[in-house]
Design a protein around this motif. Structure first.
Motif, PDB file in Angstrom:
ATOM      1  N   ASN A 148     -22.497   7.193  11.033  1.00 59.46           N
ATOM      2  CA  ASN A 148     -23.034   8.139  10.063  1.00 59.46           C
ATOM      3  C   ASN A 148     -21.972   8.539   9.054  1.00 59.46           C
ATOM      4  O   ASN A 148     -22.209   8.578   7.859  1.00 59.46           O
ATOM      5  N   HIS A 178     -31.649  13.020   3.370  1.00 63.67           N
ATOM      6  CA  HIS A 178     -30.728  13.726   4.271  1.00 63.67           C
ATOM      7  C   HIS A 178     -31.482  14.705   5.157  1.00 63.67           C
ATOM      8  O   HIS A 178     -31.234  14.786   6.369  1.00 63.67           O
ATOM      9  N   TYR A 185     -31.330  13.160   8.758  1.00 62.43           N
ATOM     10  CA  TYR A 185     -30.216  13.782   9.473  1.00 62.43           C
ATOM     11  C   TYR A 185     -30.591  15.136  10.079  1.00 62.43           C
ATOM     12  O   TYR A 185     -30.409  15.356  11.286  1.00 62.43           O
ATOM     13  N   HIS A 211     -28.149   8.145  15.240  1.00 68.97           N
ATOM     14  CA  HIS A 211     -28.637   8.115  13.870  1.00 68.97           C
ATOM     15  C   HIS A 211     -29.206   6.743  13.497  1.00 68.97           C
ATOM     16  O   HIS A 211     -30.092   6.660  12.642  1.00 68.97           O
TER      17      HIS A 211
END
Length: 462
Positions: free
Chosen positions: A9, A73, A77, A133
């Motif tokens: 990441n 994002h 994330y 991720h």
């Protein structure tokens, strides 16, 4: 020799050197530097639209990074990787927040990474992808025709099937995991969870050697317990003994013994239970009052998430209650610091501490435990109190192993650590150091890459 390509990441900074870089970054950098390699990841920047990778060269390594849009994002994330997968893998089902849009964003960003990485690859590259991720990244690369050997390492726990199956679309996630040639886990427990899932969900099977067949594919899975750069951390701790910060800490303690905890501020780390355990130790063993200080370092993590803001408020409440109940005009039982410190400072703090408290509710490995041991003075080592649910407990049985949900047990362990005879402390420390010197971050990297290099790619299809 094939070039190594690492995907994570975040990449290490090309400018990081020595004590500025973390242990994992040091190990991966060394593996890349040895034969030359590429490190690909998120730049840490947000942009209005997708962009091509920025390339930076440092020695024998190419660093390639891309930005993410704010929407990508948030979905990839914040909401899916850390709002869904993180609590799932740490057995906190009540904290899972699943949404279809976040899941689609997770897949979308993995496709984006594949599209940006594929043109940078050479036919004989060995690709090593890191952490939760990027579980779907191999599938996305395969869809683009990438035929290279691809390995994956999960740094956090893989939950047991009865927990993993609580995840919507869990079968797709495990199918993506099986697209890798080699899947690495921290412990034998994680490997067993993977094997159990394949069998219980009737999607495949794994033999005793780790060879699995699932979803029409063949692959290998194994446990690769991660280590630290042991000698480098020993040297760091020795150099830190006379550093200004270590001296300031020693002076501020006024001869009192130090109990230390160092964790990212996260609900998986068991910090509230640890605070309550220290209170229990002071209640049950009043002889330690005024003679011991507990310092908890907990840099703020994901401060925009309400669960983490609530955790911070809870911890501040614990500190106030303990200090209010037991504190004196010249002694605060608990010091609570929401800031990060350089590795050299932490090494000095570890060496100064009589007790290291590492009591996560669930953790893949926990390198703080290993760093605490490596930092100790061989002539007068401290004692590690370690959660049975940290991966490190499998390789460091000489620590005082505790149940992080049992605050009285941890409190008794703190007392035992503070009163342990010197010869027992030395014996326990020696056993743990033997493990740390055998299984280092360098040997971990070498073991994984060697195993991946040996994969027979002709047996991918079942």
């Amino acid at each position: 020799m094939a070039r190594l390509v690492i995907v994570s990441n975040r990449t290490a900074s090309p400018r990081d050197r020595g004590t500025r870089a973390g242990g994992l970054a040091v190990g991966l950098r060394e593996a890349l530097q040895k034969e030359g390699g590429l490190w690909f990841g998120w730049s840490g920047e947000l942009s209005e639209a997708a962009a091509e990778p920025k390339i930076h060269e440092a020695g024998n390594i190419l660093f390639a990074t891309i930005p993410l849009t704010a929407a990508d994002h948030d979905d990839f994330y914040v909401h899916y990787a850390n709002g869904t997968l993180w609590p799932l893998c740490h057995y906190r089902l009540g904290l899972i927040e699943f949404s279809r849009s976040a899941y689609e964003g997770y897949l979308r960003v993995n496709r984006l990474f594949a599209e940006r990485l594929a043109p940078l690859l050479r036919p004989d590259d060995i690709i090593w992808i890191h952490d939760y991720h990027f579980i779907p990244l191999a599938s996305a690369l395969r869809a683009l025709g990438v035929a290279n050997r691809i390995g994956f390492f999960l740094h956090i726990p893989l939950p047991a099937p009865e927990v993993l199956t609580a995840l919507p679309r869990h079968r797709r996630l495990v199918a993506d995991l099986c697209a890798y040639d080699l899947v690495g886990f921290q412990t034998a427990d994680d490997l067993r969870a993977f094997s159990s899932y394949l069998e219980e969900e009737r999607v495949g099977a794994m033999d005793r050697d780790g060879a699995f067949q699932a979803f029409g594919r063949h692959g290998m899975a194994a446990a690769f317990p991660i280590g630290i750069d042991t000698q480098a951390f020993v040297d760091l701790a020795q150099a830190a003994v006379d550093s200004p910060q270590t001296r300031r800490l020693a002076d501020s303690l006024g001869g009192r013994r130090l109990v230390i905890g160092v964790d990212r501020l996260d609900y998986s780390k068991g910090i509230p239970q640890r605070m309550e355990s220290f209170q229990a130790a002071l209640e049950s063993h009043p002889e330690h009052r005024g003679r011991v200080t507990y310092m908890q370092i907990a840099p703020i993590s994901r401060g925009e998430v309400e669960q983490y803001r609530a955790l911070r408020r809870e911890l501040e409440g614990w500190v106030g209650r303990i200090n209010g109940r037991f504190g004196e005009f010249d002694w605060a039982p608990v010091r609570y610091l929401n800031k990060a410190f350089p590795r050299q400072s932490l090494a000095g703090f570890y060496r100064a501490a009589a007790v290291g408290l590492v009591t996560p509710l669930r953790d893949g490995m926990n390198l703080v435990a290993k760093e605490y041991v490596a930092a100790q003075d061989p002539e007068n080592p401290g004692v590690l109190v370690l959660s049975r649910f940290a991966g490190a407990a499998r390789s460091l049985p000489q620590a005082l192993i505790v149940n992080p949900f049992d605050v009285e047990e941890i409190g008794d362990a703190i007392h035992l650590a503070l009163t342990m005879p010197l010869e027992e402390r030395r014996a326990r420390w020696a056993g743990m150091m033997a493990e740390l010197r055998t299984n280092t971050i360098q040997s971990w990297c070498q073991a994984f890459v060697s195993r991946l290099n040996a994969i027979d790619t002709n047996r991918r299809a079942a």
